[in-house]
Write a protein that holds these residues in place. Structure first.
Motif, PDB file in Angstrom:
ATOM      1  N   UNK A 172      39.974  41.912  22.588  1.00 53.88           N
ATOM      2  CA  UNK A 172      39.142  40.846  23.425  1.00 53.88           C
ATOM      3  C   UNK A 172      38.386  41.269  24.780  1.00 53.88           C
ATOM      4  N   UNK A 173      39.275  42.117  25.552  1.00 54.49           N
ATOM      5  CA  UNK A 173      39.062  42.523  26.735  1.00 54.49           C
ATOM      6  C   UNK A 173      37.630  43.237  26.475  1.00 54.49           C
ATOM      7  N   UNK A 198      38.830  42.448  36.101  1.00 58.27           N
ATOM      8  CA  UNK A 198      38.842  40.872  35.757  1.00 58.27           C
ATOM      9  C   UNK A 198      39.100  40.810  34.082  1.00 58.27           C
ATOM     10  N   UNK A 199      38.016  41.335  33.237  1.00 63.66           N
ATOM     11  CA  UNK A 199      38.035  41.036  32.140  1.00 63.66           C
ATOM     12  C   UNK A 199      39.337  41.127  31.297  1.00 63.66           C
ATOM     13  N   UNK A 200      39.929  42.567  31.297  1.00 62.43           N
ATOM     14  CA  UNK A 200      41.096  42.718  30.706  1.00 62.43           C
ATOM     15  C   UNK A 200      42.297  42.333  31.348  1.00 62.43           C
ATOM     16  N   UNK A 204      40.534  37.770  29.544  1.00 59.59           N
ATOM     17  CA  UNK A 204      40.656  38.041  27.989  1.00 59.59           C
ATOM     18  C   UNK A 204      41.866  37.426  27.295  1.00 59.59           C
ATOM     19  N   UNK A 205      43.066  37.908  28.256  1.00 58.73           N
ATOM     20  CA  UNK A 205      44.407  37.183  27.663  1.00 58.73           C
ATOM     21  C   UNK A 205      44.299  35.435  27.687  1.00 58.73           C
ATOM     22  N   UNK A 206      43.562  35.100  28.982  1.00 58.15           N
ATOM     23  CA  UNK A 206      43.648  33.778  28.842  1.00 58.15           C
ATOM     24  C   UNK A 206      42.756  33.170  27.577  1.00 58.15           C
TER      25      UNK A 206
END
Ligand code: HEM
Length: 241
Positions: A172-173, A198-200, A204-206
């Motif tokens: 996802x990240x 931010x992304x990883x 993305x886990x959120x």
């Protein structure tokens, strides 16, 4: 006239896409990630590392290759674990591959990532987010394992699906990072900062947790559970998908 055991609306529901063999696209996606990311690490040569290594941390390369090795085991076993046919027909394989997922996949991979967090290029902001992700990876996986040992299968299913959300954050990240590339008005500085900080580490886990939570609520409603997660034991691993 004898009634069909499956009413037409139920039959239509059964044909919806989420009831189809989604395990194949999932396996293709995770396999593609492995084929894309893993071969550059297979020369086991720190001088030719695909990403810069921290010269002050001699074990950085070893930790990274081990982390990725356990990550590959995580991906292979998570596909086996989620495959409904395998669970139904070969529960023994589900049990053994589940132990591999827990003890030779997620937990060692996430533990090693704690060292990588300190050795790598993340800012404190990125380090905190990634440490929470690693902590949640361990916590959800341990809870899933403990619950199945207690034969609380409904809760086992929930925790393991949250664990799956954590494991697939690496996919996802990347997807979110590519999406950000195409957002209007975002300059290269913001892109390179958010990609790693931010992304990883956070976003993305959120997203994954929210999606799995939504899925669980949806399927709980369908199964008519009034109090999800309180341990209504279902008959066996064949029915935990
Ligand atoms: C269990 C949760 C996980 C956490 C918390 C985690 C965390 C990390 C961290 C902190 C790094 C170092 C990033 C850097 O220094 O730039 C990393 C790298 C990496 N991880 Fe994980 N990871 C996890 C699971 C996985 C899984 C399941 C795979 C699947 C193969 C995987 C594959 C990789 C790869 C290939 C890299 C190298 C970076 C790259 O080539 O893009 N990780 N991970």
């Amino acid at each position: 006239m004898a009634q069909s055991p499956v009413s037409p609306p139920a039959a239509r529901r059964a044909r919806r896409w989420w009831n189809r063999p989604w395990i194949i696209p999932l396996a293709v996606l995770l396999g593609a990630f492995v084929v894309w990311k893993v071969p550059p690490w297979l020369n086991f040569d720190p001088q030719r590392s695909p990403i810069p290594m921290n010269p002050e941390v001699p074990l950085h390369y070893a930790m990274m290759t081990l982390h990725i090795g356990f990550g590959v085991i995580t991906f292979v076993t998570v596909c086996l674990q989620l495959w409904p046919w395998l669970r139904a027909r070969h529960p023994a394989i589900h049990r053994y591959s589940g132990r591999l997922y827990v003890f030779a996949g997620m937990i060692p991979s996430a533990l090693l990532s704690l060292g990588l967090i300190l050795a790598g290029p993340l800012t404190v902001f990125g380090q905190i987010g990634t440490a929470i992700w690693a902590g949640l990876s361990i916590f959800t996986t341990v809870m899933g394992f403990v619950r199945v040992r207690q034969r609380r299968f409904a809760e086992h299913r929930r925790w393991m699906l949250y664990s799956f959300a954590m494991a697939t954050n690496v996919i996802t990240s990347r997807a979110v990072a590519y999406f950000v590339l195409y957002l209007p008005g975002i300059g290269p500085d913001i892109i390179s900062f958010t990609r790693f900080q931010v992304e990883g580490p956070w976003l993305s886990w959120m997203i994954n947790l929210a999606l799995v939570h939504w899925w669980l609520r949806r399927t709980d409603r369908k199964r008519g559970r009034r109090r999800p997660g309180l341990g209504r034991a279902v008959p066996g691993p064949a029915q935990v998908g």
